[in-house]
Design an enzyme around this catalytic site. Structure first.
Site, PDB file in Angstrom:
ATOM      1  N   THR A 169     105.710  -4.883  -6.041  1.00  0.00           N
ATOM      2  CA  THR A 169     105.445  -6.307  -6.244  1.00  0.00           C
ATOM      3  C   THR A 169     106.787  -6.976  -6.542  1.00  0.00           C
ATOM      4  O   THR A 169     107.700  -6.321  -7.042  1.00  0.00           O
ATOM      5  CB  THR A 169     104.511  -6.422  -7.471  1.00  0.00           C
ATOM      6  OG1 THR A 169     103.246  -5.921  -7.100  1.00  0.00           O
ATOM      7  CG2 THR A 169     104.383  -7.841  -7.979  1.00  0.00           C
ATOM      8  N   ARG A 197      89.740  -6.891  -3.589  1.00  0.00           N
ATOM      9  CA  ARG A 197      90.298  -6.608  -4.923  1.00  0.00           C
ATOM     10  C   ARG A 197      91.473  -7.551  -5.219  1.00  0.00           C
ATOM     11  O   ARG A 197      92.355  -7.743  -4.399  1.00  0.00           O
ATOM     12  CB  ARG A 197      90.765  -5.154  -4.986  1.00  0.00           C
ATOM     13  CG  ARG A 197      91.410  -4.747  -6.324  1.00  0.00           C
ATOM     14  CD  ARG A 197      92.903  -4.914  -6.324  1.00  0.00           C
ATOM     15  NE  ARG A 197      93.548  -4.318  -7.490  1.00  0.00           N
ATOM     16  CZ  ARG A 197      94.828  -4.471  -7.804  1.00  0.00           C
ATOM     17  NH1 ARG A 197      95.612  -5.187  -7.027  1.00  0.00           N
ATOM     18  NH2 ARG A 197      95.335  -3.910  -8.871  1.00  0.00           N
ATOM     19  N   VAL A 198      91.447  -8.145  -6.396  1.00  0.00           N
ATOM     20  CA  VAL A 198      92.555  -8.977  -6.840  1.00  0.00           C
ATOM     21  C   VAL A 198      93.106  -8.349  -8.114  1.00  0.00           C
ATOM     22  O   VAL A 198      92.347  -7.998  -9.023  1.00  0.00           O
ATOM     23  CB  VAL A 198      92.097 -10.427  -7.101  1.00  0.00           C
ATOM     24  CG1 VAL A 198      93.220 -11.252  -7.716  1.00  0.00           C
ATOM     25  CG2 VAL A 198      91.619 -11.066  -5.799  1.00  0.00           C
ATOM     26  N   GLY A 199      94.426  -8.204  -8.180  1.00  0.00           N
ATOM     27  CA  GLY A 199      95.050  -7.593  -9.355  1.00  0.00           C
ATOM     28  C   GLY A 199      95.484  -8.640 -10.369  1.00  0.00           C
ATOM     29  O   GLY A 199      94.983  -9.765 -10.403  1.00  0.00           O
ATOM     30  N   ASP A 200      96.442  -8.252 -11.179  1.00  0.00           N
ATOM     31  CA  ASP A 200      96.940  -9.149 -12.228  1.00  0.00           C
ATOM     32  C   ASP A 200      97.811 -10.275 -11.677  1.00  0.00           C
ATOM     33  O   ASP A 200      97.917 -11.342 -12.281  1.00  0.00           O
ATOM     34  CB  ASP A 200      97.800  -8.344 -13.217  1.00  0.00           C
ATOM     35  CG  ASP A 200      99.005  -7.731 -12.501  1.00  0.00           C
ATOM     36  OD1 ASP A 200      98.787  -6.911 -11.582  1.00  0.00           O
ATOM     37  OD2 ASP A 200     100.146  -8.092 -12.831  1.00  0.00           O
ATOM     38  N   THR A 220     104.718  -6.437 -13.188  1.00  0.00           N
ATOM     39  CA  THR A 220     104.400  -5.531 -12.089  1.00  0.00           C
ATOM     40  C   THR A 220     103.811  -4.267 -12.694  1.00  0.00           C
ATOM     41  O   THR A 220     104.048  -3.962 -13.860  1.00  0.00           O
ATOM     42  CB  THR A 220     105.637  -5.206 -11.234  1.00  0.00           C
ATOM     43  OG1 THR A 220     105.267  -4.236 -10.236  1.00  0.00           O
ATOM     44  CG2 THR A 220     106.781  -4.642 -12.055  1.00  0.00           C
ATOM     45  N   GLY A 221     103.033  -3.539 -11.892  1.00  0.00           N
ATOM     46  CA  GLY A 221     102.430  -2.301 -12.392  1.00  0.00           C
ATOM     47  C   GLY A 221     100.932  -2.285 -12.130  1.00  0.00           C
ATOM     48  O   GLY A 221     100.450  -2.976 -11.228  1.00  0.00           O
ATOM     49  N   HIS A 222     100.222  -1.505 -12.916  1.00  0.00           N
ATOM     50  CA  HIS A 222      98.786  -1.314 -12.693  1.00  0.00           C
ATOM     51  C   HIS A 222      98.001  -2.564 -13.108  1.00  0.00           C
ATOM     52  O   HIS A 222      97.784  -2.831 -14.298  1.00  0.00           O
ATOM     53  CB  HIS A 222      98.301  -0.091 -13.465  1.00  0.00           C
ATOM     54  CG  HIS A 222      96.858   0.209 -13.231  1.00  0.00           C
ATOM     55  ND1 HIS A 222      95.919   0.215 -14.230  1.00  0.00           N
ATOM     56  CD2 HIS A 222      96.183   0.476 -12.084  1.00  0.00           C
ATOM     57  CE1 HIS A 222      94.732   0.488 -13.713  1.00  0.00           C
ATOM     58  NE2 HIS A 222      94.871   0.665 -12.412  1.00  0.00           N
ATOM     59  N   GLY A 223      97.564  -3.309 -12.096  1.00  0.00           N
ATOM     60  CA  GLY A 223      96.978  -4.622 -12.343  1.00  0.00           C
ATOM     61  C   GLY A 223      95.776  -4.608 -13.262  1.00  0.00           C
ATOM     62  O   GLY A 223      95.601  -5.496 -14.111  1.00  0.00           O
TER      63      GLY A 223
HETATM   64  N1  ASP Z   1     100.466  -5.431 -10.168  1.00  0.00           N
HETATM   65  C1  ASP Z   1     100.171  -5.273  -8.770  1.00  0.00           C
HETATM   66  C2  ASP Z   1      98.677  -5.227  -8.602  1.00  0.00           C
HETATM   67  O1  ASP Z   1      98.014  -4.569  -9.374  1.00  0.00           O
HETATM   68  C3  ASP Z   1     100.749  -4.041  -8.157  1.00  0.00           C
HETATM   69  C4  ASP Z   1     102.161  -3.678  -8.570  1.00  0.00           C
HETATM   70  O2  ASP Z   1     102.821  -4.440  -9.258  1.00  0.00           O
HETATM   71  O3  ASP Z   1     102.631  -2.589  -8.177  1.00  0.00           O
HETATM   72  O4  ASP Z   1      98.187  -5.795  -7.661  1.00  0.00           O
END
Ligand code: ASP
Length: 301
Positions: A169, A197-200, A220-223
């Site tokens: 991201t 699916r929508v993340g953070d 960024t990371g696990h949404g």
């Molecule tokens: N945060 C993003 C999501 O979950 C993915 C990522 O940052 O790697 O969509």
């Protein structure tokens, strides 16, 4: 106020052979944003331009180079927020455009809405004269290969595995000469996500936040974990309680892990013109500009 900008090109475990591309990409994005700030431009314009650069760079999971979902489609999320007015523009699960952050900016500038999703977002892009594109234009061979690999891994779970090397991201936060802050984030989301699916990333407070009274952050990371702790608002609130940008970034990532066992990274700019970042994944691509205009980039400590 001396303007500042810091950008990220994603967390996770970034494959060694792509480190140079990540460094070059975040370096160029920080430089582009800095040029706008140094010429007296706004933090909002600077973060938008920095993110556009990374959306156009196939290295990153945003715009061109986005990951494919479980149906083999690209659905992208983005947000842009202005710390002066707390106004924002965001898009979620949008298909068929090259620069979701530009669409977020159009929503910001030209509507009284904050978030458009899916087909409605795409139709708004078309109505505004944005160029629509075929998915093939956004798809890179790396992501077709990843999609095929993940099809063979029914137990794949992005939260707990740093393999197989998800790309990043992208995001940027800045403070301009007038002391206004802004944040922007853009992503193709999580590899092999369910359609819809929508993340953070496009969620205000989670994927980005900006408030002139405290500062700005982009995540960024696990949404699914990041949204549970509203990571970017957690970081900017910490500035409000007296932490520096660096302390606030570290506090937010500690909260992410201690409260929900989540992995990710965050960049922060505070209202005093300091920048900071923190992550608990093996890597995060970041670049920032020192007060004398020197650009620094790194991918691990
Ligand atoms: N945060 C993003 C999501 O979950 C993915 C990522 O940052 O790697 O969509």
């Amino acid at each position: 106020m001396i303007p500042r900008i810091i950008v990220h090109g994603g967390a996770w475990k970034i494959a060694e052979e792509t480190h140079a591309d990540h460094i070059a990409g975040v370096h160029a994005a920080a430089e582009a944003g800095w040029q706008i700030l140094a010429a007296g431009g706004s933090a909002l314009d600077a973060v938008e331009q920095a993110v556009v650069m990374m959306e156009d760079d196939p290295t990153f999971d945003a715009g061109v180079g986005s990951v494919l979902n479980r149906a083999g489609e690209i659905e992208m999320d983005a947000i842009l927020m202005d710390g002066r007015t707390l106004k924002l523009g965001a898009v979620a699960a949008v298909r068929g455009i090259t620069n979701p952050i530009r669409l977020a900016r159009l929503i910001f500038d030209d509507t009284d809405h904050s978030l458009l999703v899916g087909e409605g977002a795409r139709r708004f892009a078309e109505a505004k004269g944005m160029r629509l594109c075929a998915q093939a234009e956004l798809t890179v061979p790396r992501e077709i290969e990843r999609f095929r690999r993940l099809q063979q891994m029914p137990d794949y779970h992005l939260a707990y595995e740093f393999a197989p090397d998800p790309q990043g991201t992208v995001g940027a936060v800045a403070i301009d000469a007038e002391g206004h802050v802004a944040a922007a984030t853009s992503t193709g989301g999580a590899a092999y996500k369910l359609p819809g699916r929508v993340g953070d990333s496009p969620l205000v407070g989670s994927g980005a936040y900006a408030d002139d009274l405290t500062g700005a952050a982009s995540a960024t990371g696990h949404g699914e974990s990041i949204m549970r702790v509203v990571l970017c608002k957690t970081a900017t609130d910490a500035i409000g309680r007296g932490m520096s940008a660096q302390q606030a970034a570290e506090f937010a990532i500690r909260t992410l892990f201690e409260r929900v066992g989540g992995y990710g990274g965050v960049i922060v700019a505070d209202r005093h013109g300091q920048v900071g970042f923190a992550y608990n994944t093996p890597h995060m691509a970041v670049a920032w500009v020192e007060p004398d205009g020197t650009v620094r980039a790194r991918i691990k400590d």
